[in-house]
Motif scaffolding. Structure first.
Motif, mmCIF file in Angstrom:
data_model
loop_
_atom_site.group_PDB
_atom_site.id
_atom_site.type_symbol
_atom_site.label_atom_id
_atom_site.label_comp_id
_atom_site.label_asym_id
_atom_site.label_seq_id
_atom_site.Cartn_x
_atom_site.Cartn_y
_atom_site.Cartn_z
ATOM 1 N N VAL A 360 67.014 33.942 32.500
ATOM 2 C CA VAL A 360 67.768 32.956 33.222
ATOM 3 C C VAL A 360 67.655 33.498 34.811
ATOM 4 O O VAL A 360 67.566 32.557 35.839
ATOM 5 N N ARG A 361 67.611 34.555 34.958
ATOM 6 C CA ARG A 361 67.501 35.416 36.363
ATOM 7 C C ARG A 361 66.269 35.028 36.814
ATOM 8 O O ARG A 361 66.411 34.593 38.120
ATOM 9 N N GLU A 362 65.408 35.084 36.242
ATOM 10 C CA GLU A 362 63.880 34.786 36.580
ATOM 11 C C GLU A 362 63.925 33.258 37.355
ATOM 12 O O GLU A 362 63.262 32.932 38.283
ATOM 13 N N TYR A 363 64.485 32.564 36.688
ATOM 14 C CA TYR A 363 64.441 30.998 36.947
ATOM 15 C C TYR A 363 65.354 30.854 38.158
ATOM 16 O O TYR A 363 65.070 29.894 39.040
ATOM 17 N N GLN A 364 66.478 31.467 38.180
ATOM 18 C CA GLN A 364 67.329 31.356 39.351
ATOM 19 C C GLN A 364 66.636 31.784 40.845
ATOM 20 O O GLN A 364 66.618 31.128 41.825
ATOM 21 N N LEU A 365 65.759 33.055 40.483
ATOM 22 C CA LEU A 365 64.944 33.336 41.635
ATOM 23 C C LEU A 365 63.916 32.450 42.053
ATOM 24 O O LEU A 365 63.496 32.097 43.227
ATOM 25 N N ASN A 366 63.218 31.967 41.061
ATOM 26 C CA ASN A 366 62.092 30.870 41.297
ATOM 27 C C ASN A 366 62.790 29.765 41.872
ATOM 28 O O ASN A 366 62.095 29.166 42.933
ATOM 29 N N VAL A 367 63.927 29.159 41.479
ATOM 30 C CA VAL A 367 64.582 28.018 41.985
ATOM 31 C C VAL A 367 64.813 28.285 43.461
ATOM 32 O O VAL A 367 64.417 27.566 44.301
ATOM 33 N N ALA A 368 65.398 29.452 43.876
ATOM 34 C CA ALA A 368 65.707 29.881 45.331
ATOM 35 C C ALA A 368 64.706 29.884 46.075
ATOM 36 O O ALA A 368 64.656 29.159 47.328
#
Length: 483
Positions: A360-368
């Motif tokens: 989930v953390r990787e997607y959070q970074l990508n979204v940001a």
């Protein structure tokens, strides 16, 4: 209407000899042509089926069916072979595509030169279809997550993505999960070629079909004749990079619509491109907070993305914006037949072809990152989906596109394509090296040939398919008044 976005958007080189005992050159069947099913019937279109291995490592094992079609040349004396076609996807059926191409302006010289062949790729339509047992609610949500404004939004969406992945992995067609890949569809294409008794095949593929064509040209370099790739994904195919690139594609394309809407003040969206752009963000924010007629900010962004596929759709898009802005009735979106299979097959292919970020953390970074760089769509296309939770079993690594093989690939590309941006096409062109020549058209939209109005680009493709002559070097076609 959130599904509008879902429906709009899709190691060393692997060869057939990577699987011991595979003989793709053998002719498995003799094709017997007959009438097509009523819902795909068109004048002169004929249909048949072909059995192929589920797993090409076990060519004598379980079989699946591939539905194929033919629009035969009406001038057999001018026939030079077959032109296999794919309209894109993944998840899109192609059985009726030869007839659609003919009705949409495929030049007579091309129709005379080839038997035009269509097919439903494995897992799609009538080709042993796959399912994820998606509920009506899941189908209404679509293939893409809601726009993520915060890291917490990504966390909130993760259970839905995990549930969809679990449904795919436990569905009644889960036995097809590891084998519904672009590489295996390319192997199916070669079985079609062999069953038709052709030493080589020519190819015309659009959108995701460019990835399929690139994989075929890499796996079977000597069996391709003239290969045309229209509206190109990057060399990684429909991977996480391609998914995130939709956000860039919308930003590339949107100025065309802003200019159109500003020139038509009757829609009330602004009298300058800057005002129209501001209206986009105003409507998206309002709909995020309070949906209108069931349309939230995600659905609004998705419909906008979809309707930028062609200039002819811009009036409909402006009317849609106007209705939302003034709270007038919004006409229903298009109905999509067999939506469950379309969505499921798409998941099978894109999640099975390549590995996606798994935390989930990787997607959070990508979204940001993407929300900042591409605010119109980045909060959606970088978001978390079922591929994050896909089963680990993969039969083989992705096919790596390279420059080994004949110089028989012609790429054609709009400069401002929302779904397959020019940046990705340039990377595929670089990967092909000497094998490819690329024609770019100074116009917007998704799809060049034969639907687009740019005569320079269309003529280059027709000449290649009918004479074998490609431009001597990459060609840039100027904008034309009609485009």
């Amino acid at each position: 209407m959130r599904r509008a976005l879902s429906l709009a958007l899709a190691a060393a080189a692997v060869t057939a000899t990577a699987f011991p005992g595979v003989s793709v050159a053998a002719t498995p069947d003799t094709v017997r042509w007959g009438p097509c099913p009523k819902d795909v019937a068109a004048p002169r279109l004929q249909c048949s089926t072909l059995e192929v291995p589920l797993d090409y490592r076990d060519p004598d094992g379980r079989r699946i069916e591939i539905a194929i079609s033919r629009l035969a040349t009406e001038k057999p004396s001018q026939r030079r072979g077959v032109l296999l076609t794919n309209p894109g996807g993944p998840g899109g059926a192609g059985l009726d595509y030869p007839a659609l191409l003919a009705a949409s302006g495929l030049p007579r010289k091309v129709l005379d030169s080839y038997d035009v062949i269509g097919f439903d790729p494995r897992g799609v339509g009538r080709s042993t279809p796959v399912t994820c047992d998606l509920t009506p609610e899941q189908q209404a949500r679509g293939n893409f997550p809601p726009y993520a404004h915060t890291a917490a939004d990504v966390v909130r969406e993760a259970p839905n993505a995990r549930a969809t992945a679990r449904q795919c992995a436990t569905s009644r067609t889960a036995w097809m999960l590891p084998h519904t890949t672009t590489a295996n569809t390319a192997r199916d294409m070669d079985r079609i070629r062999a069953a038709l008794g052709e030493p080589k095949l020519s190819y015309l593929g659009a959108s995701y079909g460019t990835s399929l064509g690139a994989v075929y040209a890499t796996m079977f370099p000597e069996r391709g004749d003239r290969v045309v790739l229209d509206s190109n994904l990057g060399p990684g195919g429909y991977d996480v990079t391609a998914m995130r690139s939709f956000a860039r594609g919308l930003e590339d394309r949107f100025p065309d619509f802003a200019k159109f809407a500003a020139a038509h003040p009757e829609y009330g969206l602004g009298t300058t491109p800057e005002q129209v752009t501001a209206k986009f963000f105003d409507l998206a924010e309002r709909l995020d907070s309070k949906p209108v007629q069931g349309i939230d900010g995600t659905a609004f962004r998705g419909f906008t993305f979809e309707r930028l596929y062609a200039d002819a759709l811009m009036p409909r898009l402006a009317e849609f914006w106007q209705a939302l802005d003034t709270d007038q009735p919004v006409p229903p979106g298009p109905a999509w037949p067999n939506l469950e299979n379309l969505m499921s097959a798409r998941f099978y292919v894109i999640c099975g072809d390549t590995r996606w970020p798994e935390t989930v953390r990787e997607y959070q970074l990508n979204v940001a990152a993407d929300r900042l760089t591409y605010p119109m769509l980045g909060g959606i296309t970088a978001g978390i989906g079922p591929c994050a939770f896909w089963p680990d079993e993969r039969v083989e690594p992705p096919v790596r596109i390279g420059d080994r093989g004949p110089s028989n690939v012609l790429m054609v590309q709009n400069e401002r394509d929302p779904a397959t941006p020019l940046a990705g096409a340039r990377k595929l062109r670089e990967a092909f090296g000497k094998r490819a020549t690329m024609v770019t058209a100074d116009q917007g939209g998704h799809g060049v040939y034969p639907f687009g109005p740019n005569t320079c680009a269309n003529d280059a493709v027709t000449a290649f398919l009918t004479t074998g002559q490609r431009p001597a070097r990459d060609l840039a076609c100027a904008a034309e008044p009609s485009s």
